[in-house]
Motif scaffolding. Structure first.
Motif, mmCIF file in Angstrom:
data_model
loop_
_atom_site.group_PDB
_atom_site.id
_atom_site.type_symbol
_atom_site.label_atom_id
_atom_site.label_comp_id
_atom_site.label_asym_id
_atom_site.label_seq_id
_atom_site.Cartn_x
_atom_site.Cartn_y
_atom_site.Cartn_z
ATOM 1 N N ALA A 215 -1.561 13.293 -7.218
ATOM 2 C CA ALA A 215 -2.074 14.388 -6.448
ATOM 3 C C ALA A 215 -1.121 15.705 -6.452
ATOM 4 N N GLY A 216 0.064 15.680 -6.922
ATOM 5 C CA GLY A 216 0.923 16.473 -6.745
ATOM 6 C C GLY A 216 1.737 17.023 -5.834
ATOM 7 N N ILE A 217 1.684 15.839 -4.879
ATOM 8 C CA ILE A 217 2.685 16.248 -3.607
ATOM 9 C C ILE A 217 4.181 16.102 -3.911
ATOM 10 N N GLU A 218 4.960 16.956 -3.683
ATOM 11 C CA GLU A 218 6.498 17.360 -4.445
ATOM 12 C C GLU A 218 7.310 16.078 -3.633
ATOM 13 N N TRP A 219 7.255 15.695 -2.274
ATOM 14 C CA TRP A 219 8.168 14.906 -1.658
ATOM 15 C C TRP A 219 7.462 13.799 -0.951
ATOM 16 N N TYR A 220 8.215 12.538 -0.983
ATOM 17 C CA TYR A 220 7.556 11.297 -0.328
ATOM 18 C C TYR A 220 8.666 10.837 0.175
ATOM 19 N N LEU A 221 8.690 10.548 1.608
ATOM 20 C CA LEU A 221 9.705 9.833 2.529
ATOM 21 C C LEU A 221 9.089 8.609 2.782
ATOM 22 N N LEU A 222 9.953 7.323 2.680
ATOM 23 C CA LEU A 222 9.353 6.191 2.886
ATOM 24 C C LEU A 222 10.240 5.560 4.108
ATOM 25 N N VAL A 223 10.066 4.926 5.260
ATOM 26 C CA VAL A 223 10.936 4.600 6.395
ATOM 27 C C VAL A 223 10.545 3.306 6.643
ATOM 28 N N GLU A 224 11.543 2.332 6.550
ATOM 29 C CA GLU A 224 11.616 0.726 7.041
ATOM 30 C C GLU A 224 11.240 0.845 8.501
ATOM 31 N N GLN A 225 10.448 -0.011 8.975
ATOM 32 C CA GLN A 225 10.279 -0.209 10.486
ATOM 33 C C GLN A 225 11.511 -1.067 10.893
ATOM 34 N N ARG B 53 13.906 5.990 2.256
ATOM 35 C CA ARG B 53 13.979 6.287 0.869
ATOM 36 C C ARG B 53 13.182 7.798 0.582
ATOM 37 N N LEU B 54 13.898 8.711 -0.196
ATOM 38 C CA LEU B 54 13.361 9.808 -0.454
ATOM 39 C C LEU B 54 13.213 9.964 -1.937
ATOM 40 N N TYR B 55 11.860 10.593 -2.149
ATOM 41 C CA TYR B 55 11.469 10.313 -3.545
ATOM 42 C C TYR B 55 11.008 11.905 -3.902
ATOM 43 N N GLN B 56 11.092 12.469 -4.971
ATOM 44 C CA GLN B 56 10.735 13.745 -5.439
ATOM 45 C C GLN B 56 9.714 13.394 -6.799
ATOM 46 N N ARG B 57 8.699 14.271 -6.811
ATOM 47 C CA ARG B 57 7.846 14.154 -7.902
ATOM 48 C C ARG B 57 8.386 14.582 -9.117
ATOM 49 N N GLN B 58 8.183 13.622 -10.341
ATOM 50 C CA GLN B 58 8.527 14.180 -11.520
ATOM 51 C C GLN B 58 7.445 13.743 -12.474
ATOM 52 N N GLY B 59 6.922 15.026 -13.010
ATOM 53 C CA GLY B 59 5.491 14.318 -13.761
ATOM 54 C C GLY B 59 4.607 13.977 -12.695
ATOM 55 N N THR C 122 0.664 -1.194 -0.041
ATOM 56 C CA THR C 122 -0.089 0.083 0.009
ATOM 57 C C THR C 122 0.919 1.231 -0.098
ATOM 58 N N ASP C 123 1.953 1.233 0.982
ATOM 59 C CA ASP C 123 2.775 2.500 0.759
ATOM 60 C C ASP C 123 3.865 2.462 -0.273
ATOM 61 N N LYS C 124 4.169 1.363 -0.668
ATOM 62 C CA LYS C 124 5.219 1.362 -1.721
ATOM 63 C C LYS C 124 4.488 1.442 -3.339
ATOM 64 N N VAL C 125 3.470 1.213 -3.319
ATOM 65 C CA VAL C 125 2.815 1.356 -4.625
ATOM 66 C C VAL C 125 1.613 1.994 -4.560
ATOM 67 N N LEU C 126 0.526 1.703 -4.166
ATOM 68 C CA LEU C 126 -0.718 2.662 -4.030
ATOM 69 C C LEU C 126 -0.641 3.850 -3.735
ATOM 70 N N LYS C 127 -0.089 4.018 -2.489
ATOM 71 C CA LYS C 127 -0.089 5.418 -2.063
ATOM 72 C C LYS C 127 0.888 6.388 -2.793
ATOM 73 N N MET C 128 2.064 5.686 -3.100
ATOM 74 C CA MET C 128 3.143 6.282 -3.725
ATOM 75 C C MET C 128 2.521 6.824 -5.213
ATOM 76 N N HIS C 129 1.698 6.222 -5.748
ATOM 77 C CA HIS C 129 1.153 6.541 -7.087
ATOM 78 C C HIS C 129 -0.033 7.479 -6.873
ATOM 79 N N TYR C 130 -1.011 7.253 -5.683
ATOM 80 C CA TYR C 130 -1.823 8.493 -5.453
ATOM 81 C C TYR C 130 -1.069 9.758 -5.053
ATOM 82 N N TYR C 131 -0.274 9.779 -4.281
ATOM 83 C CA TYR C 131 0.348 10.781 -3.938
ATOM 84 C C TYR C 131 0.999 12.053 -5.008
ATOM 85 N N ALA C 132 1.696 11.091 -5.773
ATOM 86 C CA ALA C 132 2.271 11.727 -6.885
ATOM 87 C C ALA C 132 1.268 12.281 -7.926
#
Length: 182
Positions: free
Chosen positions: A128-138, A144-150, A116-126
């Motif tokens: 929606a135009g959210i510029e930065w996405y940070l994922l943390v392994e428990q 992993r820091l991601y920046q929106r591109q397109g 959900t966090d690595k695929v679904l939400k990543m797609h949804y947040y991008a």
């Protein structure tokens, strides 16, 4: 909440979703359907608090807000609850934060719903135009820091134990996996 969920027929409106109120489970609205996951573990919450403490100081220095586990309206019928968000100044009494106000969204990956966090939400947040996405392994605190591109995200940094993540946008912060996970 259980009767309200199981007795419901058809798609959920945003009003019906918000009427559920606060629950022990994390209930999100994905394309007019409920997505229910168990409440977070103590480890998850510890990481969230530690990361939130670091990001809160950085957000305040940039005149931004750090919020935890709030409704973010990405578009009609799509309201996830990210672990942490950095936003512009918002009305703290509104039930939803609009995606246009979100500068950074953080998710702490739960083993039970990692996709959900690595695929679904990543797609949804991008989308929606959210510029930065940070994922943390428990387990390790690896980030992993991601920046929106397109309409999608591109990985900008990967940080594991013994390394440092230096955020420069939308806030300035130094984060070490060891600071998040014992």
């Amino acid at each position: 909440m259980t009767a309200a969920v199981f007795d419901h027929e058809g798609p959920w409106t945003e009003e019906e979703f918000l009427a559920l109120g606060e629950t022990q489970d994390r209930v999100e609205l994905f394309d007019w359907s409920l997505h229910v996951t168990p409440g977070p573990t103590p480890r998850h919450q510890r990481i969230s608090r530690k990361l939130g403490n670091i990001l809160e100081r950085a957000a305040e220095a940039a005149n931004l807000e750090l919020l935890e586990a709030v409704n973010v309206r990405l578009r009609p019928g799509r309201i996830p609850i990210p672990d942490l968000v950095v936003t512009t100044a918002i009305d703290l009494d509104q039930p939803n934060i609009e995606s246009a106000d979100v500068r950074l969204v953080c998710e702490i990956i739960s083993p039970s719903n990692a996709s959900t966090d690595k695929v679904l939400k990543m797609h949804y947040y991008a989308a929606a135009g959210i510029e930065w996405y940070l994922l943390v392994e428990q387990g390790t605190g690896a980030m992993r820091l991601y920046q929106r591109q397109g309409g999608h995200y591109v990985e900008r940094a990967t940080t594991k134990r013994g390394e440092v993540l230096e955020l420069t946008e939308p806030v300035r912060a130094t984060i070490r996996p060891e600071d998040l996970v014992p």
